[in-house]
Scaffold this active site. Structure first.
Site, PDB file in Angstrom:
ATOM      1  N   ALA A   1     -23.714  -6.003  -1.305  1.00  0.00           N
ATOM      2  CA  ALA A   1     -23.626  -4.901  -2.111  1.00  0.00           C
ATOM      3  C   ALA A   1     -23.883  -3.696  -1.502  1.00  0.00           C
ATOM      4  O   ALA A   1     -25.101  -3.507  -1.239  1.00  0.00           O
ATOM      5  CB  ALA A   1     -24.548  -5.385  -3.346  1.00  0.00           C
TER       6      ALA A   1
ATOM      7  N   THR B   1     -31.936  -7.296  -9.396  1.00  0.00           N
ATOM      8  CA  THR B   1     -31.774  -7.090  -7.778  1.00  0.00           C
ATOM      9  C   THR B   1     -31.677  -5.467  -7.569  1.00  0.00           C
ATOM     10  O   THR B   1     -31.612  -4.894  -8.602  1.00  0.00           O
ATOM     11  CB  THR B   1     -30.612  -7.832  -7.276  1.00  0.00           C
ATOM     12  OG1 THR B   1     -29.507  -7.070  -7.796  1.00  0.00           O
ATOM     13  CG2 THR B   1     -30.601  -9.233  -7.628  1.00  0.00           C
TER      14      THR B   1
ATOM     15  N   TYR C   1     -18.636  -2.808 -16.775  1.00  0.00           N
ATOM     16  CA  TYR C   1     -18.592  -3.955 -15.634  1.00  0.00           C
ATOM     17  C   TYR C   1     -17.279  -4.599 -15.480  1.00  0.00           C
ATOM     18  O   TYR C   1     -16.513  -4.237 -14.843  1.00  0.00           O
ATOM     19  CB  TYR C   1     -19.578  -4.915 -15.520  1.00  0.00           C
ATOM     20  CG  TYR C   1     -20.184  -5.378 -14.382  1.00  0.00           C
ATOM     21  CD1 TYR C   1     -21.253  -5.130 -13.607  1.00  0.00           C
ATOM     22  CD2 TYR C   1     -19.080  -6.466 -13.858  1.00  0.00           C
ATOM     23  CE1 TYR C   1     -21.321  -5.708 -12.319  1.00  0.00           C
ATOM     24  CE2 TYR C   1     -19.436  -7.038 -12.554  1.00  0.00           C
ATOM     25  CZ  TYR C   1     -20.442  -6.652 -11.897  1.00  0.00           C
ATOM     26  OH  TYR C   1     -20.563  -7.149 -10.498  1.00  0.00           O
TER      27      TYR C   1
ATOM     28  N   ASP D   1     -24.223  -2.776  10.503  1.00  0.00           N
ATOM     29  CA  ASP D   1     -23.103  -2.464   9.499  1.00  0.00           C
ATOM     30  C   ASP D   1     -22.284  -3.592   9.274  1.00  0.00           C
ATOM     31  O   ASP D   1     -21.070  -3.947  10.436  1.00  0.00           O
ATOM     32  CB  ASP D   1     -22.336  -1.483   9.771  1.00  0.00           C
ATOM     33  CG  ASP D   1     -21.488  -1.150   8.755  1.00  0.00           C
ATOM     34  OD1 ASP D   1     -21.126  -1.549   7.606  1.00  0.00           O
ATOM     35  OD2 ASP D   1     -20.487   0.016   8.815  1.00  0.00           O
TER      36      ASP D   1
HETATM   37  P1  NAD Z   1     -28.537  -6.977  -3.048  1.00  0.00           P
HETATM   38  O1  NAD Z   1     -28.593  -5.406  -3.275  1.00  0.00           O
HETATM   39  O2  NAD Z   1     -30.023  -7.523  -3.375  1.00  0.00           O
HETATM   40  O3  NAD Z   1     -28.373  -7.373  -1.635  1.00  0.00           O
HETATM   41  C1  NAD Z   1     -27.180  -6.763  -0.961  1.00  0.00           C
HETATM   42  C2  NAD Z   1     -27.245  -7.456   0.501  1.00  0.00           C
HETATM   43  O4  NAD Z   1     -26.375  -6.722   1.243  1.00  0.00           O
HETATM   44  C3  NAD Z   1     -28.484  -6.972   1.357  1.00  0.00           C
HETATM   45  O5  NAD Z   1     -28.744  -7.970   2.094  1.00  0.00           O
HETATM   46  C4  NAD Z   1     -28.274  -5.846   2.180  1.00  0.00           C
HETATM   47  O6  NAD Z   1     -28.916  -5.516   3.368  1.00  0.00           O
HETATM   48  C5  NAD Z   1     -26.782  -6.030   2.440  1.00  0.00           C
HETATM   49  N1  NAD Z   1     -25.929  -5.086   2.862  1.00  0.00           N
HETATM   50  C6  NAD Z   1     -25.421  -3.849   2.236  1.00  0.00           C
HETATM   51  N2  NAD Z   1     -24.670  -3.082   2.784  1.00  0.00           N
HETATM   52  C7  NAD Z   1     -24.680  -3.764   4.080  1.00  0.00           C
HETATM   53  C8  NAD Z   1     -23.886  -3.307   5.168  1.00  0.00           C
HETATM   54  N3  NAD Z   1     -22.989  -2.140   5.188  1.00  0.00           N
HETATM   55  N4  NAD Z   1     -24.015  -4.115   6.248  1.00  0.00           N
HETATM   56  C9  NAD Z   1     -24.595  -5.451   6.319  1.00  0.00           C
HETATM   57  N5  NAD Z   1     -25.359  -5.691   5.274  1.00  0.00           N
HETATM   58  C10 NAD Z   1     -25.397  -4.951   4.115  1.00  0.00           C
HETATM   59  O7  NAD Z   1     -27.534  -7.297  -4.287  1.00  0.00           O
HETATM   60  P2  NAD Z   1     -27.189  -8.617  -4.985  1.00  0.00           P
HETATM   61  O8  NAD Z   1     -27.451  -8.204  -6.420  1.00  0.00           O
HETATM   62  O9  NAD Z   1     -27.984  -9.697  -4.439  1.00  0.00           O
HETATM   63  O10 NAD Z   1     -25.607  -8.846  -5.089  1.00  0.00           O
HETATM   64  C11 NAD Z   1     -24.973  -9.666  -4.014  1.00  0.00           C
HETATM   65  C12 NAD Z   1     -23.732 -10.275  -4.563  1.00  0.00           C
HETATM   66  O11 NAD Z   1     -23.881 -10.706  -5.753  1.00  0.00           O
HETATM   67  C13 NAD Z   1     -22.744  -8.730  -4.926  1.00  0.00           C
HETATM   68  O12 NAD Z   1     -21.402  -8.845  -4.845  1.00  0.00           O
HETATM   69  C14 NAD Z   1     -23.117  -8.761  -6.246  1.00  0.00           C
HETATM   70  O13 NAD Z   1     -21.936  -7.894  -7.134  1.00  0.00           O
HETATM   71  C15 NAD Z   1     -22.994 -10.284  -6.972  1.00  0.00           C
HETATM   72  N6  NAD Z   1     -23.690 -10.106  -8.223  1.00  0.00           N
HETATM   73  C16 NAD Z   1     -24.946  -9.920  -8.425  1.00  0.00           C
HETATM   74  C17 NAD Z   1     -25.411 -10.184  -9.939  1.00  0.00           C
HETATM   75  C18 NAD Z   1     -26.782  -9.521 -10.196  1.00  0.00           C
HETATM   76  O14 NAD Z   1     -26.960  -9.400 -11.271  1.00  0.00           O
HETATM   77  N7  NAD Z   1     -27.307  -8.947  -9.464  1.00  0.00           N
HETATM   78  C19 NAD Z   1     -24.590 -11.064 -10.548  1.00  0.00           C
HETATM   79  C20 NAD Z   1     -23.469 -11.581 -10.295  1.00  0.00           C
HETATM   80  C21 NAD Z   1     -23.133 -11.220  -8.870  1.00  0.00           C
END
Ligand code: NAD
Length: 402
Positions: A140, A275, A235, A111
């Site tokens: 996330a 994602t 959003y 975590d």
């Molecule tokens: P994702 O779900 O692919 O990745 C999330 C990551 O967080 C994973 O590696 C997961 O293991 C880790 N995680 C979650 N909870 C955890 C915890 N308690 N401890 C340790 N690790 C933990 O998500 P993503 O879409 O890549 O999002 C990442 C960031 O990018 C976020 O801030 C999101 O808002 C931002 N973002 C996403 C998008 C999109 O379209 N996907 C666009 C712009 C910004």
């Protein structure tokens, strides 16, 4: 075990180890094909490094700049007849590729919000790297336990003030219908800010700073999204948008904290991409399907790896980060280009179940989604028995994280 996709709502409960490895290898190939990033980061900590933007950040740093990387994530190994999670297999594959390239890579599964994992990571940095010069914050999560108070917070994806009705795509059936989402109530906003806001990013950077493990000139970056007006109620102006505003508040705080080191904190606004996190947001999958079609037709489509490579290569380590008026890096620039948004906006009005295949790229959406779990990758034999019990090398070598 022979592994096939099992989709439940907006998640896939199985993952294919070799498919995930191919997904990682494909991303590495993209970065390598672009050559070395001059003056790129050398020792990088990625928090949330196993999937999506965080995984691609780790790959872009390692294979674009030969960086040593430490990754933190929350994933699960295979157990009984359950496969491991995609992030588990991605991390296993990443470490294998890094070792083959002679690059240091160490992972922590636990975590990231806890104090315990911060302490472990700091000890590892001290022991193995001395300091890090880049910290990527890419978590996330739907939930966070505050390490100081023990309180558990839950984030929600809701509009603020009034309910929001718009078109929506059922990604399991391909039906375009309408969805109404009730507005945030009670302490929904505070709860979402506590999970997805900047609090934990600040805890990490302050802890790293205090431990003396941040190098002179360190840069840190957290990710955000803005998007077009059709998605604003859910959003940008919704509960998650409030959390992202809080991330921007913390960016300024961290900028001040890092100033004595000549360091810099960034918020990078990234493109909407499929994602595990984004597929859970109502309305967004339909927008992404329309967006992919337009950007692919225009030749400007990027996936997480192209976005993260561009972030490092052309912004953070280019000497010309090109911040917007609010000081944010914008690698969503191609998504937000007027020519793209006008066409997407027009098609948003017209799209329905019948014309989705013509106006949108639902096929592309679905294949991107499946690829997240290692399915549909070229060269992988999905009929063959595959070993789902593979481990993440550095986790096998070290005692389990908290
Ligand atoms: P994702 O779900 O692919 O990745 C999330 C990551 O967080 C994973 O590696 C997961 O293991 C880790 N995680 C979650 N909870 C955890 C915890 N308690 N401890 C340790 N690790 C933990 O998500 P993503 O879409 O890549 O999002 C990442 C960031 O990018 C976020 O801030 C999101 O808002 C931002 N973002 C996403 C998008 C999109 O379209 N996907 C666009 C712009 C910004």
């Amino acid at each position: 075990m022979i592994v096939s996709p099992k989709i439940r709502g907006f998640i896939c409960t199985t993952a294919h180890p070799e498919g995930c490895a191919k997904h990682v290898a494909d991303q590495i190939a993209v970065v390598k094909s672009r050559g070395v990033v001059a003056n790129g980061p050398k020792k990088v900590l990625v928090i949330g490094s196993s999937t999506g933007y965080g995984l691609s950040s780790r790959i872009a740093a390692a294979f674009g700049s030969n960086a040593a990387t430490i990754g933190v994530f929350f994933e699960r190994a295979a157990e009984g007849n359950r496969t491991g999670t995609a992030g588990w297999y991605n991390s296993a594959a990443f470490e294998k590729e890094a070792a083959a390239a002679g690059l240091y890579a160490r992972s922590f599964n636990g975590d990231a919000f806890s104090d315990a994992i911060k302490t472990e990571v700091i000890a590892a940095i001290k022991a193995d790297l001395g300091q890090v010069d880049c910290v990527v914050y890419s978590l996330a999560s739907p939930r966070r336990t505050d390490p100081k108070s023990g309180q558990v917070y839950n984030s929600v994806l809701k509009p603020i003030g009034e309910s929001y009705t718009n078109k929506n795509l059922n990604t399991n059936t391909g039906v375009v219908n309408e969805v109404t989402i009730e507005p945030a109530a009670g302490d929904d906003i505070e709860q979402t800010v506590a999970v997805m806001g900047g609090d934990d990013w600040q805890f990490w950077i302050d802890a790293l700073l205090e431990a003396g493990v941040l190098a002179q000139g360190v840069q840190t970056v957290a990710y955000s999204y803005i998007g077009p007006e059709v998605t604003w109620p859910i959003y940008k102006n919704g509960t998650i948008g409030r959390a992202k505003e809080d991330v921007e508040r913390v960016q300024k705080v961290l900028d001040a904290h890092l100033a004595p080191l000549g360091g810099k904190a960034w918020v990078s606004v990234n493109k909407a991409l499929v994602t595990q996190a984004s597929s859970a947001i109502p309305v967004v999958p339909l927008y992404i399907s329309l967006l992919y079609k337009v950007m692919k037709d225009q030749g400007t489509h990027e996936d997480c790896i192209e976005q993260m490579d561009r972030l490092f290569r052309d912004r953070m380590y280019s000497g010309s980060p090109q911040p917007d008026e609010a000081g944010r890096i914008r690698v969503d620039d191609w998504e937000m280009a007027p020519a793209v948004q006008e066409l997407v906006g027009q098609r948003w009005q017209e799209v329905n179940t019948e014309n989705l295949a013509e106006l949108g790229d639902f096929e592309g959406y679905k294949s991107s989604f499946l690829r997240l779990f290692g399915f549909g990758l070229e060269g992988v034999n999905y009929e063959a028995d595959t070993d789902v019990t593979i481990g993440v090398p550095s986790l096998a070598a070290a005692p389990a994280a908290a």
